[in-house]
Design a protein around this motif. Structure first.
Motif, PDB file in Angstrom:
ATOM      1  N   LYS A 186       1.112  -1.093  -0.251  1.00 10.90           N
ATOM      2  CA  LYS A 186      -0.438   0.334  -0.156  1.00 10.90           C
ATOM      3  C   LYS A 186       0.744   1.257  -0.125  1.00 10.90           C
ATOM      4  CE  LYS A 186      -1.697  -1.148   3.325  1.00 10.90           C
ATOM      5  NZ  LYS A 186      -3.251  -1.601   5.223  1.00 10.90           N
ATOM      6  N   ARG A 187       2.095   1.043   0.539  1.00 10.10           N
ATOM      7  CA  ARG A 187       3.676   1.911   0.577  1.00 10.10           C
ATOM      8  C   ARG A 187       3.457   2.959  -1.170  1.00 10.10           C
ATOM      9  NH1 ARG A 187       5.573   4.036   5.221  1.00 10.10           N
ATOM     10  NH2 ARG A 187       6.985   5.245   5.299  1.00 10.10           N
ATOM     11  N   LYS A 188       3.782   1.534  -1.561  1.00 10.88           N
ATOM     12  CA  LYS A 188       4.379   1.718  -3.188  1.00 10.88           C
ATOM     13  C   LYS A 188       3.112   2.554  -3.449  1.00 10.88           C
ATOM     14  CE  LYS A 188       6.087  -0.545  -6.937  1.00 10.88           C
ATOM     15  NZ  LYS A 188       6.039  -1.954  -7.671  1.00 10.88           N
ATOM     16  N   ASN A 189       1.947   1.692  -3.902  1.00  4.37           N
ATOM     17  CA  ASN A 189       0.270   3.104  -4.742  1.00  4.37           C
ATOM     18  C   ASN A 189       0.917   3.998  -4.127  1.00  4.37           C
ATOM     19  OD1 ASN A 189      -0.121   0.315  -5.126  1.00  4.37           O
ATOM     20  ND2 ASN A 189      -1.545  -0.285  -3.575  1.00  4.37           N
ATOM     21  N   HIS A 190       1.244   4.965  -2.649  1.00  2.00           N
ATOM     22  CA  HIS A 190       0.462   5.758  -2.215  1.00  2.00           C
ATOM     23  C   HIS A 190       1.983   6.531  -3.041  1.00  2.00           C
ATOM     24  CE1 HIS A 190      -1.071   4.718   2.315  1.00  2.00           C
ATOM     25  NE2 HIS A 190      -1.749   4.706   0.861  1.00  2.00           N
ATOM     26  N   ALA A 191       3.236   6.289  -2.976  1.00  2.00           N
ATOM     27  CA  ALA A 191       3.960   6.932  -3.517  1.00  2.00           C
ATOM     28  C   ALA A 191       3.969   6.653  -5.395  1.00  2.00           C
ATOM     29  CB  ALA A 191       5.278   6.097  -3.870  1.00  2.00           C
ATOM     30  N   MET A 192       3.200   6.202  -6.057  1.00  2.00           N
ATOM     31  CA  MET A 192       2.993   6.172  -7.148  1.00  2.00           C
ATOM     32  C   MET A 192       1.862   6.511  -7.631  1.00  2.00           C
ATOM     33  SD  MET A 192       5.050   4.319  -9.098  1.00  2.00           S
ATOM     34  CE  MET A 192       3.963   3.768 -10.783  1.00  2.00           C
ATOM     35  N   ALA A 193       1.020   7.288  -6.545  1.00  2.00           N
ATOM     36  CA  ALA A 193      -0.376   8.035  -7.258  1.00  2.00           C
ATOM     37  C   ALA A 193       0.180   9.065  -6.948  1.00  2.00           C
ATOM     38  CB  ALA A 193      -1.466   7.576  -5.431  1.00  2.00           C
ATOM     39  N   LEU A 352      -3.392  -6.159 -23.983  1.00  2.00           N
ATOM     40  CA  LEU A 352      -4.601  -6.079 -24.109  1.00  2.00           C
ATOM     41  C   LEU A 352      -4.730  -4.533 -23.240  1.00  2.00           C
ATOM     42  CD1 LEU A 352      -7.805  -5.761 -24.577  1.00  2.00           C
ATOM     43  CD2 LEU A 352      -7.217  -7.595 -22.732  1.00  2.00           C
ATOM     44  N   CYS A 353      -3.726  -4.613 -22.290  1.00  2.00           N
ATOM     45  CA  CYS A 353      -3.630  -2.852 -21.243  1.00  2.00           C
ATOM     46  C   CYS A 353      -3.177  -1.945 -22.006  1.00  2.00           C
ATOM     47  CB  CYS A 353      -2.998  -3.570 -19.778  1.00  2.00           C
ATOM     48  SG  CYS A 353      -3.174  -2.084 -18.992  1.00  2.00           S
ATOM     49  N   ILE A 412      -9.232  -3.052  -4.845  1.00  2.00           N
ATOM     50  CA  ILE A 412     -10.475  -3.056  -6.486  1.00  2.00           C
ATOM     51  C   ILE A 412      -9.116  -3.916  -6.876  1.00  2.00           C
ATOM     52  CG2 ILE A 412     -12.058  -1.796  -8.206  1.00  2.00           C
ATOM     53  CD1 ILE A 412     -12.216  -0.162  -5.625  1.00  2.00           C
ATOM     54  N   PRO A 413      -9.184  -4.626  -8.581  1.00  2.00           N
ATOM     55  CA  PRO A 413      -8.520  -5.388  -8.973  1.00  2.00           C
ATOM     56  C   PRO A 413      -8.594  -3.806  -9.969  1.00  2.00           C
ATOM     57  CG  PRO A 413     -10.304  -6.528  -8.892  1.00  2.00           C
ATOM     58  CD  PRO A 413     -10.728  -5.792  -7.766  1.00  2.00           C
ATOM     59  N   GLY A 414      -7.529  -3.609 -10.452  1.00  2.00           N
ATOM     60  CA  GLY A 414      -6.989  -3.222 -12.174  1.00  2.00           C
ATOM     61  C   GLY A 414      -7.893  -2.927 -13.354  1.00  2.00           C
ATOM     62  N   ARG A 415      -8.635  -3.900 -12.991  1.00  2.00           N
ATOM     63  CA  ARG A 415      -9.870  -4.925 -14.394  1.00  2.00           C
ATOM     64  C   ARG A 415     -10.737  -3.813 -14.168  1.00  2.00           C
ATOM     65  NH1 ARG A 415      -8.827  -9.094 -11.943  1.00  2.00           N
ATOM     66  NH2 ARG A 415     -11.107 -10.141 -11.010  1.00  2.00           N
ATOM     67  N   ASP A 457      -6.882   9.970 -14.318  1.00  2.00           N
ATOM     68  CA  ASP A 457      -5.481   9.268 -13.210  1.00  2.00           C
ATOM     69  C   ASP A 457      -5.980   7.921 -12.905  1.00  2.00           C
ATOM     70  OD1 ASP A 457      -4.525  11.768 -12.368  1.00  2.00           O
ATOM     71  OD2 ASP A 457      -6.362  12.263 -11.521  1.00  2.00           O
ATOM     72  N   LEU A 458      -7.183   7.539 -12.640  1.00  2.00           N
ATOM     73  CA  LEU A 458      -7.307   6.047 -12.840  1.00  2.00           C
ATOM     74  C   LEU A 458      -6.441   4.949 -13.364  1.00  2.00           C
ATOM     75  CD1 LEU A 458     -11.107   5.319 -12.023  1.00  2.00           C
ATOM     76  CD2 LEU A 458      -9.099   5.178 -10.545  1.00  2.00           C
ATOM     77  N   THR A 459      -6.114   5.258 -14.587  1.00  2.00           N
ATOM     78  CA  THR A 459      -5.321   5.262 -16.357  1.00  2.00           C
ATOM     79  C   THR A 459      -3.993   5.165 -16.074  1.00  2.00           C
ATOM     80  OG1 THR A 459      -8.008   5.140 -17.658  1.00  2.00           O
ATOM     81  CG2 THR A 459      -5.332   4.803 -18.462  1.00  2.00           C
ATOM     82  N   PHE A 460      -3.949   6.267 -15.821  1.00  2.00           N
ATOM     83  CA  PHE A 460      -2.161   6.409 -14.936  1.00  2.00           C
ATOM     84  C   PHE A 460      -1.472   5.713 -13.905  1.00  2.00           C
ATOM     85  CE2 PHE A 460       1.535   9.051 -14.952  1.00  2.00           C
ATOM     86  CZ  PHE A 460       2.002   9.152 -16.109  1.00  2.00           C
ATOM     87  N   ASN A 461      -2.297   5.955 -13.182  1.00  2.00           N
ATOM     88  CA  ASN A 461      -1.668   4.504 -12.350  1.00  2.00           C
ATOM     89  C   ASN A 461      -1.915   3.316 -12.297  1.00  2.00           C
ATOM     90  OD1 ASN A 461      -1.641   6.411  -8.972  1.00  2.00           O
ATOM     91  ND2 ASN A 461      -3.660   7.357 -10.017  1.00  2.00           N
ATOM     92  N   VAL A 462      -3.251   3.098 -12.619  1.00  2.00           N
ATOM     93  CA  VAL A 462      -2.679   1.047 -13.195  1.00  2.00           C
ATOM     94  C   VAL A 462      -1.995   0.815 -13.682  1.00  2.00           C
ATOM     95  CG1 VAL A 462      -4.812  -0.406 -13.875  1.00  2.00           C
ATOM     96  CG2 VAL A 462      -5.597   1.396 -12.205  1.00  2.00           C
ATOM     97  N   VAL A 463      -1.754   1.625 -15.116  1.00  2.00           N
ATOM     98  CA  VAL A 463      -1.140   0.912 -16.491  1.00  2.00           C
ATOM     99  C   VAL A 463       0.421   1.024 -16.073  1.00  2.00           C
ATOM    100  CG1 VAL A 463      -0.239   1.305 -18.102  1.00  2.00           C
ATOM    101  CG2 VAL A 463      -2.817   1.502 -17.636  1.00  2.00           C
ATOM    102  N   ASN A 464       1.111   2.348 -15.254  1.00  2.00           N
ATOM    103  CA  ASN A 464       2.029   2.314 -14.731  1.00  2.00           C
ATOM    104  C   ASN A 464       2.218   1.111 -13.941  1.00  2.00           C
ATOM    105  OD1 ASN A 464       3.886   4.814 -15.079  1.00  2.00           O
ATOM    106  ND2 ASN A 464       2.012   6.289 -14.623  1.00  2.00           N
ATOM    107  N   HIS A 465       1.396   0.728 -12.962  1.00  2.00           N
ATOM    108  CA  HIS A 465       2.085  -0.842 -12.136  1.00  2.00           C
ATOM    109  C   HIS A 465       1.931  -1.845 -13.745  1.00  2.00           C
ATOM    110  CE1 HIS A 465       1.798   0.637  -8.204  1.00  2.00           C
ATOM    111  NE2 HIS A 465       0.310   1.271  -8.468  1.00  2.00           N
TER     112      HIS A 465
END
Length: 582
Positions: A186-193, A352-353, A412-415, A457-465
């Motif tokens: 979750k910490r990495k999610n915060h940094a990437m966000a 596909l992503c 929540i799943p990225g899809r 923002d949703l797209t940029f976050n998920v696809v970066n991961h």
């Protein structure tokens, strides 16, 4: 430690299986490393608990400031675009240019940035991500300052193109650094966000800065502001970001513990870096730059060409660019050290992503970020400062979205998030396409602006991961470069096609006509956005992206490492047989 690993000599393009000690002796010879180290010693650079502060940061304050600094990295490109688009009228008057000459003020930056993303991403992986990031920011700042004092449109456009080199090199470097510092958590999610917020929110910041400077000072003040801002950003990067030596140690540790064998030499001196650069895929770099440059040039020039898309040289350039790209792909499939590892496209869900991102960003950057400002200025007759105020929902909604994303990516799943993002693009496109010419701002334009940034923002976050998970730790910046290429291409294609759609209805002048005619033309672009976002929404239903920072992402690095090892296995086996025979 007695296990065997392999060291890749980029100069000799060979791999030999040796012990850990011998491997580092070989690495020392290749990269002129001063001293040896045990890769497992890098375990101390990681926190035992992924949710706690990484030891590379001395305090929570230094970690927070460092992550806030990374916010400004992707902002370099989007804020630049927003500010320049808002200042186009003033630039046209100052330089005495219009039409196709004025369009080059915008496209010169996109042309260069889109052409070199692959190359600079790979360079960051080789010469060091912190080195590359600092150089990119300094380069960007110096060019910004120079642009404030030029009096020629040609020189201004040329400097913008050179400035794009810094804007292209910085994001892959920053993403690569974040991906090494943090393990899936979750910490990495915060940094990437925090990082990801800079791209979509940055456009609004550029519009605000441009509007205030143009209204109360001068358009030149915009460039001076960027120089001051990014000089400070560079200082914080130098002080707070971990050294390249530690970053490479962390990368090698993750590769070895993940079951990989190919480690990266630690280059402390420029002679060692130059030796390693000899293994760079120069042919792939030349093919990709030529192909991308010609392709983007033909797209951006079509609207101002004498016969539009039917102009012979536009058709010829498109054909030549496609030929270059096909040759590039074929070359990369057989190259020993490819600029873009083709196995990245075989990573589960990656292709596909990227297809979904293509549809979404084509809509977002090619239509929904370009025509609203034209609508406010040319149809509603808003002043610069009022247009700036009208675009503020982008920033507010973007900040709130990224806070939510940081808290939800592990749940929540990225899809699901990708599907929601495409629905946001679709809803915003419909609101613009259906609105009457004199509609109240709060009725349709306001929600359309607030919704579209949620999708971005949703797209940029998920696809970066997803893109970072598709490659081993030593190629993270390369993966980020690949993602940025898709973003740049989709934006350029979206703007070119939407412009063609509009000009087919109202002619080549899409700014200085009767408001009713302009409104009819702009709505055609929005209906094109409706179609593309709808395709993206349908494709997103077939994705299988899981959560990020949770159980689904724990094994992603190991999967990427194993895929990389399988690509290198045939060559390594032949080397083993030769060593055994000798």
């Amino acid at each position: 430690m007695t296990s065997s690993i392999a060291v890749q000599d980029d100069n000799a393009s060979s791999i030999a299986v040796v012990s850990v000690v011998d491997a580092h002796e070989k690495a020392s010879q290749i990269a002129q490393v001063s001293g040896e180290y045990d890769p497992t010693d890098a375990a101390g650079l990681f926190a035992e608990d992924p949710e706690s502060r990484p030891p590379v940061f001395k305090s929570a304050l230094s970690e927070t400031v460092c992550m806030m600094t990374f916010f400004f990295v992707p902002m370099m490109n989007s804020s630049n675009q927003g500010a320049v688009q808002l200042c186009l009228t003033y630039l046209s008057s100052y330089f005495g240019i219009e039409g196709s000459e004025l369009s080059w003020t915008v496209t010169s930056y996109t042309l260069v940035a889109g052409s070199v993303f692959l190359l600079v991403g790979r360079l960051a992986d080789i010469i060091g991500r912190k080195r590359t990031l600092i150089f990119a920011i300094i380069w960007y700042s110096v060019l910004s300052l120079c642009m404030a004092f030029v009096k020629s449109a040609i020189v201004f456009d040329a400097l913008r193109g050179l400035q794009a080199l810094g804007g292209a090199a910085a994001p892959p470097s920053a993403v690569g650094i974040i991906s090494l510092i943090y393990r899936p958590s979750k910490r990495k999610n915060h940094a990437m966000a925090m990082y990801a917020a800079g791209a979509p929110v940055g456009y609004t910041i550029g519009v605000v800065v441009g509007g205030i400077c143009v209204e109360y000072i001068s358009w030149k003040a915009v460039n001076i502001f960027w120089t001051i801002l990014y000089s400070l950003v560079c200082l914080f990067v130098w002080l707070l970001v971990p050294s390249d030596e530690n970053l490479i140690k962390m990368s090698n540790y993750l590769i070895i513990t993940g079951g990989g064998t190919t480690i990266q030499p630690i280059n402390k001196t420029w002679p060692g870096i130059l030796i390693q650069l000899q293994g760079l895929d120069f042919m792939g770099a030349a093919l990709s730059i030529c192909g991308m440059t010609i392709f983007i040039f033909s797209l951006t020039s079509a609207s101002s060409a004498p016969n539009g898309w039917g102009t012979p040289y536009i058709i010829a350039l498109l054909i030549v660019s496609v030929i270059f790209m096909v040759i590039f792909v074929l070359w990369e499939l057989h190259c020993k050290n490819p600029l873009m590892p083709m196995y990245i496209w075989k990573f589960p869900g990656f292709a596909l992503c990227m297809s979904v991102v293509f549809c979404g960003w084509l809509t977002f950057q090619g239509v929904l970020m370009y025509y609203p400002s034209l609508y406010f200025q040319n149809i509603r007759n808003y002043s610069i400062i009022k247009t700036t105020a009208a675009m503020l929902p982008l920033a507010i909604s973007g900040i709130l979205t990224n806070v939510g994303v940081a808290l939800l990516l592990h749940k929540i799943p990225g899809r699901v998030l990708m599907f929601i993002s495409m629905i946001c693009f679709l809803a915003s496109s419909l609101l613009w396409a259906l609105q009457p010419i004199d509609i109240l701002y709060w009725a349709m334009p306001f929600p359309a602006l607030a919704i579209v940034i949620v999708g971005a923002d949703l797209t940029f976050n998920v696809v970066n991961h997803v893109s970072l998970a598709a490659v081993p730790p030593n190629l993270k910046s390369t993966a980020a470069g690949t993602f940025n290429v898709v973003v740049q291409l989709s934006g350029a294609i979206g703007l070119a096609v939407s412009t063609a759609v509009v000009t087919s209805q109202i002619g080549t002048d899409i700014t200085n006509q009767d408001p009713a005619i302009l409104h009819r033309g702009y709505k055609c672009a929005y209906w094109f956005a409706v179609a593309m976002s709808g395709v993206g929404a349908i494709l997103s239903l077939f994705q299988k992206i899981g959560t990020q920072g949770g159980k689904d992402s724990l094994e992603q690095d190991k999967i990427a490492i194993k895929m990389s090892e399988r690509v290198q296995k045939p060559e390594r086996s032949s080397k083993d047989n030769e060593a055994t025979a000798s």
